[in-house]
Design an enzyme around this catalytic site. Structure first.
Site, PDB file in Angstrom:
ATOM      1  N   HIS A   1      -2.940  -6.045   8.414  1.00  0.00           N
ATOM      2  CA  HIS A   1      -1.475  -5.975   8.501  1.00  0.00           C
ATOM      3  C   HIS A   1      -0.857  -7.369   8.438  1.00  0.00           C
ATOM      4  O   HIS A   1       0.044  -7.631   7.614  1.00  0.00           O
ATOM      5  CB  HIS A   1      -1.080  -5.276   9.801  1.00  0.00           C
ATOM      6  CG  HIS A   1       0.392  -5.181  10.047  1.00  0.00           C
ATOM      7  ND1 HIS A   1       1.117  -4.033   9.851  1.00  0.00           N
ATOM      8  CD2 HIS A   1       1.290  -6.109  10.484  1.00  0.00           C
ATOM      9  CE1 HIS A   1       2.388  -4.258  10.142  1.00  0.00           C
ATOM     10  NE2 HIS A   1       2.518  -5.506  10.541  1.00  0.00           N
ATOM     11  N   GLU A   2      -1.327  -8.248   9.308  1.00  0.00           N
ATOM     12  CA  GLU A   2      -0.744  -9.589   9.332  1.00  0.00           C
ATOM     13  C   GLU A   2      -1.049 -10.354   8.043  1.00  0.00           C
ATOM     14  O   GLU A   2      -0.233 -11.169   7.596  1.00  0.00           O
ATOM     15  CB  GLU A   2      -1.234 -10.361  10.553  1.00  0.00           C
ATOM     16  CG  GLU A   2      -0.821  -9.749  11.882  1.00  0.00           C
ATOM     17  CD  GLU A   2       0.674  -9.496  11.996  1.00  0.00           C
ATOM     18  OE1 GLU A   2       1.478 -10.217  11.355  1.00  0.00           O
ATOM     19  OE2 GLU A   2       1.050  -8.562  12.723  1.00  0.00           O
TER      20      GLU A   2
ATOM     21  N   HIS B   1       1.550  -9.567   5.543  1.00  0.00           N
ATOM     22  CA  HIS B   1       2.710 -10.450   5.731  1.00  0.00           C
ATOM     23  C   HIS B   1       2.428 -11.828   5.121  1.00  0.00           C
ATOM     24  O   HIS B   1       3.298 -12.431   4.468  1.00  0.00           O
ATOM     25  CB  HIS B   1       3.010 -10.632   7.221  1.00  0.00           C
ATOM     26  CG  HIS B   1       3.746  -9.504   7.859  1.00  0.00           C
ATOM     27  ND1 HIS B   1       4.908  -8.972   7.353  1.00  0.00           N
ATOM     28  CD2 HIS B   1       3.497  -8.825   9.018  1.00  0.00           C
ATOM     29  CE1 HIS B   1       5.345  -8.006   8.152  1.00  0.00           C
ATOM     30  NE2 HIS B   1       4.503  -7.891   9.163  1.00  0.00           N
TER      31      HIS B   1
ATOM     32  N   HIS C   1       2.868 -11.908   1.527  1.00  0.00           N
ATOM     33  CA  HIS C   1       4.296 -11.861   1.197  1.00  0.00           C
ATOM     34  C   HIS C   1       4.873 -13.279   1.170  1.00  0.00           C
ATOM     35  O   HIS C   1       5.742 -13.599   0.348  1.00  0.00           O
ATOM     36  CB  HIS C   1       5.019 -10.997   2.234  1.00  0.00           C
ATOM     37  CG  HIS C   1       6.348 -10.466   1.785  1.00  0.00           C
ATOM     38  ND1 HIS C   1       7.165  -9.731   2.617  1.00  0.00           N
ATOM     39  CD2 HIS C   1       7.019 -10.558   0.619  1.00  0.00           C
ATOM     40  CE1 HIS C   1       8.262  -9.401   1.975  1.00  0.00           C
ATOM     41  NE2 HIS C   1       8.211  -9.893   0.764  1.00  0.00           N
TER      42      HIS C   1
END
Length: 728
Positions: free
Chosen positions: A516-517, A520, A523
């Protein structure tokens, strides 16, 4: 601590001609010079706490001069001399802030926390003065008024619209008295948010349930987290039921806290949750759970209840000043959701089936507990314990058996290699580069062909100097305006640190958190836009979780698990049968998980939907809202109000905790695009994903960006199916 001259070679901190990033400071202050470190990485070893405040003061002054020059420009306002000039301003302030705010979250100390409190009113006044400056806004307004005649391209138009809207939402059109009041509210909210977060960190870091592994041992509480008394143990009964990996993590945690030879239950999720899962000592589970649940409400200087009450009241007043009915209306007006009604509709869509599923789950847990001779009602400190037993019975899936297949280093490599297959990235370890803590690891990120993309820092282990949770942040964001600047991105997690020489082992939830991180992080790393204020994760709050939640899906694919989930002792790949059990168990306990999360989001929305809160008791309000919802007694909110840092430690997710669910509607639908293609790494779909989602920043409206990727907007169907809540 080393001085600048001791920590860095002379050429790394040598002075140059004045730069937008340098400041007029004493020569030994690293922020006075251009960093000639590899890739412009902050010279962490040279930066002392006493450098920070002078650097901030100088950077704030420099930014005021930059703004004054824009206002004083005798030329008519234009996109170049006003909007792009604002983009040029503040580079020194961004550099100082990028270092300080990351350190204050990931490796803080008393000195940094004091600086944070002292800086809060200064920075709040600074930004209020800029965003409410009538002469500056007059220039922005003039450019905006002639926008259709300026021949701007799409990204320039987006920047202009976002800049203009930012000024409006910051009070630029208010009268003098209203501006003064709004500035005072902002300053007070800033200080309260910092205090809230520091209080939670203190409660977390000062608490440990110490277990002595000896016949005369006892378990007690170390620190001042607000609970008193010791619990006597017979022999090693305090460790009863605990698997070896957890005992080892607790031993390391105890040693780190000055209790060698003992074991500590800390409030890090990587320890407290497995302890609640495996411990057969119901009294100790209760004691640890209550400490976890009561962070921020133990009385004394770290109690957050009065802070919450004041923040809710001030936020409502701020919204009214800006012309909105409630703070929720204000926040959501600049989001994909747009209105509180749309948010509530989505949350209540999942609430009813989730509550029904949770009731079924609770009945199953109670039946198992009774079969084992426990006739008391299932309480929140029992749920994880009995849920794990039901999971083992139903799916023959034992976390203690699974965990050796989830080695931290292998899961990191899996995340990197998925990025390689999807986006053509490579990650080269840079052990010669120094991070801000010995645990920090650094990689250079490149595209195929060797083009430098950015630096990635990984900080994975829990420690007392780090706030809880997991997050991504940027020491430097990407921009291509007036020269290419590549990002420096960090992931911070709180996994249990293993004993020396042993591999760190993760749970399934830990591994998904890492992915998940890292979503990010991608991104931020893949951002490829002109203007820094539109770069990377600078998107609406209910869109920012799409790249991260979508990336989680790849961890659970057969292709990834078979290659990277290798047993820590035997080196054997995870068996097919175990992968099948994991997949079958994905919707297990989803009633609990959805109720735990959704109740938090609904309470957040309720607080910020108050038109005129007056004097409220936050815990009474929380209890009343949960009663209205029919919250099951066996489950508590994932984040109870006094430690709900997403919402009250700053403004990030206030009236916005729903964002994870909103983004989950998209991520479930988005991954289906790959499944429909029959290839989880389908190149054409990956190329569109990179172009319209991961690389695009805030250069277009979020709904438009998703539609360009998927061809349409999603419906909640895929979300309900993913969570096992769809009506069949």
């Amino acid at each position: 601590m080393m001085t600048a001259s001791e920590a860095m070679p002379a050429e790394a901190l040598s002075p140059e001609a004045p730069s937008p990033e340098t400041l007029a400071l004493l020569a030994d202050n690293p922020f006075a010079v251009i960093w000639k470190t590899p890739f412009g990485l902050p010279p962490f070893a040279a930066i002392r706490p006493d450098h920070i405040f002078p650097a901030f003061e100088a950077a704030l002054g420099k930014n005021r001069s930059e703004i004054a020059a824009i206002v004083a420009d005798p030329a008519a306002p234009s996109f170049a001399n006003t909007i792009e000039a604002l983009e040029r301003a503040g580079k020194a302030l961004s550099r100082v802030g990028g270092v300080f705010y990351n350190l204050s979250g990931a490796d803080t100390n008393d000195a940094l926390q004091a600086i944070d409190r002292d800086l809060s009113p200064l920075t709040s006044r600074h930004w209020s003065a800029i965003m409410m400056d009538p002469d500056l806004f007059a220039r922005v307004d003039a450019v905006h008024a002639q926008r259709d005649a300026l021949g701007l391209d799409a990204e320039q138009m987006r920047l202009l619209e976002r800049t203009y809207r930012g000024f409006i939402r910051s009070g630029a059109k208010l009268g003098p008295e209203e501006k003064k009041r709004l500035a005072a509210i902002n300053e007070r909210l800033s200080g309260l948010g910092i205090q809230f977060g520091q209080n939670v960190l203190k409660d977390e870091s000062s608490y440990a349930l110490i277990v002595e592994d000896k016949a005369e041992g006892d378990a007690g509480l170390a620190g001042d987290a607000g609970l008193a008394g010791d619990v006597g143990l017979a022999g090693d009964a305090g460790l009863a039921g605990l698997p070896a990996f957890l005992i080892a993590a607790m031993a390391r945690a105890a040693t780190d806290r000055g209790h060698p030879g003992k074991h500590a239950v800390t409030l890090s999720r990587s320890i407290i949750e497995p302890f609640l899962t495996f411990s057969t000592r119901r009294d100790l589970r209760e004691e640890a759970f209550i400490a976890w649940s009561k962070r921020g409400e133990n009385g004394g200087e770290t109690d957050n209840r009065a802070i919450v009450a004041e923040m809710v009241k001030l936020r409502a007043e701020k919204a009214r000043l800006l012309g909105f009915a409630t703070f929720a209306h204000f926040k959501l007006d600049d989001s994909m959701a747009k209105t509180p009604e749309n948010v509530r509709d989505l949350l209540e869509l999942v609430w009813k089936p989730a509550k029904a599923r949770a009731a079924q789950e609770a009945a199953n847990l109670a039946a198992l507990a009774q079969a084992e001779g426990e006739n008391s009602a299932i309480r929140p400190w029992d749920w994880r314990h009995y849920a794990e037993k039901v999971r083992q019975q139903t799916f023959a899936l034992d976390e203690a058996v699974l965990k050796p297949y989830l080695q931290l280093d292998r899961i990191i490599q899996a995340a990197f290699d998925v990025a390689g297959k999807l986006f053509g990235l490579t990650f080269e370890a840079k052990p010669e580069l120094e991070g801000y803590h010995p645990d920090v690891r650094i990689w250079e990120v490149k595209e195929k062909g060797g083009r430098h993309i950015g630096l990635f820092l990984g900080d994975y282990f829990a420690r007392a100097s780090k706030r809880s949770g997991a997050w991504m942040s940027a020491y430097r964001s990407q921009r291509n305006f007036e020269g290419e600047v590549r990002p420096i991105i960090v992931n911070v997690c709180n996994f249990a640190k293993p004993a020396e020489g042993k591999p760190a082992l993760l749970s399934i939830d830990d591994a998904r958190t890492l992915f998940h991180e890292f979503g990010h992080a991608l991104h931020g790393l893949l951002s490829d836009v002109r203007y820094g204020s539109l770069a990377g994760t600078s998107v609406s709050r209910d869109f920012v979780e799409l790249p991260s939640q979508l990336y989680e899906h790849w961890f659970l694919t057969r292709e990834v698990m078979q290659e990277y989930c290798l047993h820590a002792e035997t080196g054997e790949a995870i068996p097919e049968a175990l992968i099948d059990k994991i997949k079958r168990a994905q919707t297990f306990n989803q009633g609990f998980a959805t109720v735990e999360y959704t109740s938090s989001a609904l309470v957040d929305l309720a607080f910020h939907s108050l038109e005129n809160p007056g004097e409220i008791d936050p815990l009474a309000f929380e209890a009343a809202e949960l009663a209205r919802l029919g919250m099951p007694a066996e489950i508590t909110m994932r984040h109870r109000t006094p430690h709900f840092t997403h919402v009250f430690s700053g403004d990030g997710y206030s009236a916005g905790y729903y964002s994870y669910l909103w983004s989950e509607v998209m991520d479930a639908d988005a991954f289906n695009a790959f499944l429909e293609a029959g290839d989880v790494f389908a190149p054409e779909i990956a190329a569109k994903l990179k172009r319209f989602i991961y690389s695009a920043g805030d250069t277009r409206d979020a709904a438009e960006a998703y539609t360009l990727f998927r061809g349409r907007l999603p419906t909640p169907d895929a979300l309900l199916e993913k969570r096992g809540l769809a009506v069949v």
